[in-house]
Design an enzyme around this catalytic site. Sequence first.
Site, mmCIF file in Angstrom:
data_model
loop_
_atom_site.group_PDB
_atom_site.id
_atom_site.type_symbol
_atom_site.label_atom_id
_atom_site.label_comp_id
_atom_site.label_asym_id
_atom_site.label_seq_id
_atom_site.Cartn_x
_atom_site.Cartn_y
_atom_site.Cartn_z
ATOM 1 N N ALA A 166 0.827 -1.203 0.000
ATOM 2 C CA ALA A 166 0.000 0.000 0.000
ATOM 3 C C ALA A 166 0.863 1.255 0.000
ATOM 4 O O ALA A 166 2.025 1.241 0.414
ATOM 5 C CB ALA A 166 -0.915 -0.005 1.219
ATOM 6 N N GLY B 18 0.528 -5.927 0.336
ATOM 7 C CA GLY B 18 -0.523 -6.070 -0.663
ATOM 8 C C GLY B 18 -0.037 -6.669 -1.961
ATOM 9 O O GLY B 18 -0.787 -7.379 -2.649
ATOM 10 N N GLU C 81 -0.196 -10.219 -1.383
ATOM 11 C CA GLU C 81 -1.604 -10.628 -1.376
ATOM 12 C C GLU C 81 -2.132 -10.774 -2.806
ATOM 13 O O GLU C 81 -2.940 -11.660 -3.086
ATOM 14 C CB GLU C 81 -2.439 -9.613 -0.594
ATOM 15 C CG GLU C 81 -2.078 -9.546 0.893
ATOM 16 C CD GLU C 81 -3.183 -8.979 1.756
ATOM 17 O OE1 GLU C 81 -4.214 -9.648 1.894
ATOM 18 O OE2 GLU C 81 -3.011 -7.866 2.284
ATOM 19 N N GLU D 256 3.010 -6.946 7.446
ATOM 20 C CA GLU D 256 2.008 -6.093 8.098
ATOM 21 C C GLU D 256 2.166 -6.049 9.611
ATOM 22 O O GLU D 256 1.951 -5.000 10.248
ATOM 23 C CB GLU D 256 0.597 -6.581 7.731
ATOM 24 C CG GLU D 256 0.124 -6.170 6.351
ATOM 25 C CD GLU D 256 0.607 -7.082 5.230
ATOM 26 O OE1 GLU D 256 0.166 -6.904 4.091
ATOM 27 O OE2 GLU D 256 1.447 -7.976 5.506
#
Length: 274
Positions: free
Chosen positions: A75, A120, A123, A143
Site C-alpha cells: 500500500a 498487498g 496478497e 504487516e
Amino acid sequence: MSPSFSTQPPTCKYALLSYPTPSILLVTLNRPKSLNCINIEGHIELDAVWRWLDDEPSLNVGIVTGTGRAFCAGADLKEWDNQQKSNQPRPMPSSGFGGLSRRNGKKPVIAAVNGLAYGGGCEMILNCDMVIASHDALFALPEVKRGVAAIAGALPRLVRTVGRPRAMEMALTGRTLPAEEAREWGLVNSVCKEGDSVVDKAVEMAGMIAENSPDSVIVSREGIKLGWEGVGAEEGSRLLSETWYARLQQGENMKEGVRAFVEKRKPRWVPSKL
C-alpha cells in the site's frame, strides 16, 4: 501496434497496458519511484483493467508485473498516513488489492514477479492463477511489523497454499522469503534463471494457455476454484457439471475441438461467449 478490440481498454494512470500477442494482456505497474505501491486511485484503475480482460472477447490471459526493482511493495503508506490523520475512509474495490487479491474473475491472470512482492503485492500474487518469479524476487507479509494485518484476502488463501505452520510463520514473523524458498513452499510455479526475463517466461506460459479452447480454460479454472474455495470434491464436481460444463457443451469451441481432432488439424477457436 495495439490489437483491435470490440471494447475500449480503460485509461490508466499508474499502469501500462501492452499486448505481447493479440490474446494476451500485459499489465505493468508503473510507479517505480514508489516501488509500485498502489494508492486508492490505482486500486480502482486496476479493478477496471481486470474487468475489461474478462469482458473483451479477443483476450484470453492476463499477466501482471512491475517496473523497476519491485513487483509491488504494498500500500501507499504516505497516502494511508494522511487518511488516518484526517479520519478518511480507505475505499477498496470488491476485487481487493490491485483488483486481484480477492478477484473472482473469469479469465486467468499470471503474476510475473520481477522483484519485491511485499504486503498487498504479496496478497495479489496469492490469488493469481500462476506465479513466475525472477531469481531475485522476494515475498513477504510484513504487516505485523507496521501494526496492521493482511486483510485483503491473503491469510485464508495462504493457509490453503502452504499449510498452517508455514502460513503462521510467514504471517506472524513478517519475514522475507527468497524466490527459491517460495517455490519450495508452493507459492510460485517456477523461478527464472539469472539473466532470464520473467515477463518472457510468463508470456510463454500465457501462450500455452491461449492456444487452448478459451471456453475450456474458463470452465477448468472454475472447477479448480470450487475446490480452492472450500467446496467438497463431490459437490464441486456436481456444481461444475450442472453449471459451467452445460454451458461449455452449448458453445462452438467444444464442437470445433472434437472435429479438429477427427480431421487431424489444428483447432480454429472462436472467442468465448461464456
